[in-house]
Design an enzyme around this catalytic site. Structure first.
Site, PDB file in Angstrom:
ATOM      1  CG  ASP A  15      61.444  20.646  63.221  1.00 49.73           C
ATOM      2  OD1 ASP A  15      61.370  21.445  64.273  1.00 49.73           O
ATOM      3  OD2 ASP A  15      61.620  19.586  63.710  1.00 49.73           O
ATOM      4  CG  MET A  28      69.544  16.122  62.605  1.00 50.05           C
ATOM      5  SD  MET A  28      69.577  17.855  61.854  1.00 50.05           S
ATOM      6  CE  MET A  28      71.096  17.121  59.654  1.00 50.05           C
ATOM      7  CG  HIS A 174      57.339  16.436  67.738  1.00 45.65           C
ATOM      8  ND1 HIS A 174      57.999  16.691  68.300  1.00 45.65           N
ATOM      9  CD2 HIS A 174      55.987  16.262  68.902  1.00 45.65           C
ATOM     10  CE1 HIS A 174      57.223  17.731  69.695  1.00 45.65           C
ATOM     11  NE2 HIS A 174      56.940  16.743  69.391  1.00 45.65           N
ATOM     12  CG  ASP A 179      56.416  19.442  63.193  1.00 47.36           C
ATOM     13  OD1 ASP A 179      55.577  19.483  63.569  1.00 47.36           O
ATOM     14  OD2 ASP A 179      57.344  19.024  64.540  1.00 47.36           O
TER      15      ASP A 179
END
Length: 204
Positions: A15, A28, A174, A179
Site C-alpha cells: 500500500d 509517494m 490509511h 493497510d
C-alpha cells in the site's frame, strides 16, 4: 518435451500513500509491504502478515501536491522534507528486502486496487533504482480477483459488496503498513475462497 517447471509465487501486499494522482509531478510519501503467502502448483499457503514487513516514509520529490490527497494519509510534507528517506535509498532497501523474502520464489505485488499503488511503486523503482524486483508486470489486483471468482462486473465490486468473512477484521487506517497488513489478510481469504457457488450451503 519436458514439462515446464512452475516456480512458486510469493505474494507481497503493498500500500502507498501519495499527495497526488500520478508519480513525477506528485510524490509517494510512504509505502508499506507485508508478505501474504506463497502460491505453488498445489495451492496457496498464507502466512502471518505481521511477520515480514517493510515501511518507509519518503522525502517529497516536487513542490506540487493535491491537498485532498495529502489529507487522506495525514502525513506532514514539511516534516518529510527533512526527515523522509531519500527515495533512491528507500527503494534500494525495499528491492533488497523483496529479494530476501522471495528467495526460491517469484515476487508478486498485490494491492486493492493494485493500479494506483503499482503505478507509483513501479515508477519509483525504475526512476530511482533502474529496475523492479517484480519485473514490469508482476502485480495482482485483488479487486479483479474477487470480481472473477464472484462472477461480477469489475465496476460493480467494492469492499462493501464482499461477503464479510472475506474481509480483514483490521481497520483501514490509511497508514501504509497497517493497510498492507489488512490487505494481506484479504488476499489470503480470496485465494482460499471457492467462490459463491462453492461457499453456498448444500441443500438437504
Amino acid at each position: 518435451m519436458a514439462a515446464r517447471r512452475i516456480r512458486p509465487s510469493r505474494y507481497i501486499s503493498l500500500d502507498i500513500e501519495a499527495d497526488g494522482p500520478i508519480p513525477g509531478p506528485y510524490s509517494m510519501l510512504s509505502f508499506g509491504a507485508s508478505v501474504a503467502g506463497t502460491q505453488e502448483a498445489d495451492g496457496f499457503t498464507a502466512v502471518d502478515p505481521q511477520l515480514q514487513t517493510f515501511y518507509r516514509e519518503l522525502r517529497p520529490i516536487s513542490e506540487e501536491f493535491v491537498p485532498e490527497a495529502l489529507s487522506v494519509s495525514g502525513l506532514d510534507r514539511e516534516r518529510l522534507k527533512s526527515e523522509g528517506a531519500e527515495p533512491a535509498v528507500a527503494l534500494g532497501e525495499f528491492s533488497d528486502w523483496v529479494r530476501e523474502v522471495s528467495a526460491g520464489a517469484q515476487p508478486v505485488m498485490c494491492g486493492y486496487p493494485a493500479s494506483y499503488d503499482w503505478t507509483f511503486l513501479y515508477w519509483y523503482l525504475i526512476r530511482f533504482t533502474g529496475a523492479s524486483p517484480f519485473g514490469h508486470s508482476g502485480c495482482l489486483d485483488m479487486k479483479t480477483l474477487y470480481a472473477t471468482k464472484a462472477g461480477l462486473p469489475l465496476r460493480a465490486v467494492a469492499k462493501g459488496t464482499m461477503p464479510r468473512h472475506l474481509l480483514s477484521r483490521r481497520r483501514h487506517t490509511h497508514h501504509a503498513l497497517d493497510d498492507a497488513i489488512e490487505q494481506a489478510e484479504l488476499l489470503a481469504n480470496l485465494m482460499n475462497w471457492p467462490g459463491p457457488a462453492g461457499s453456498a450451503p448444500v441443500p438437504g
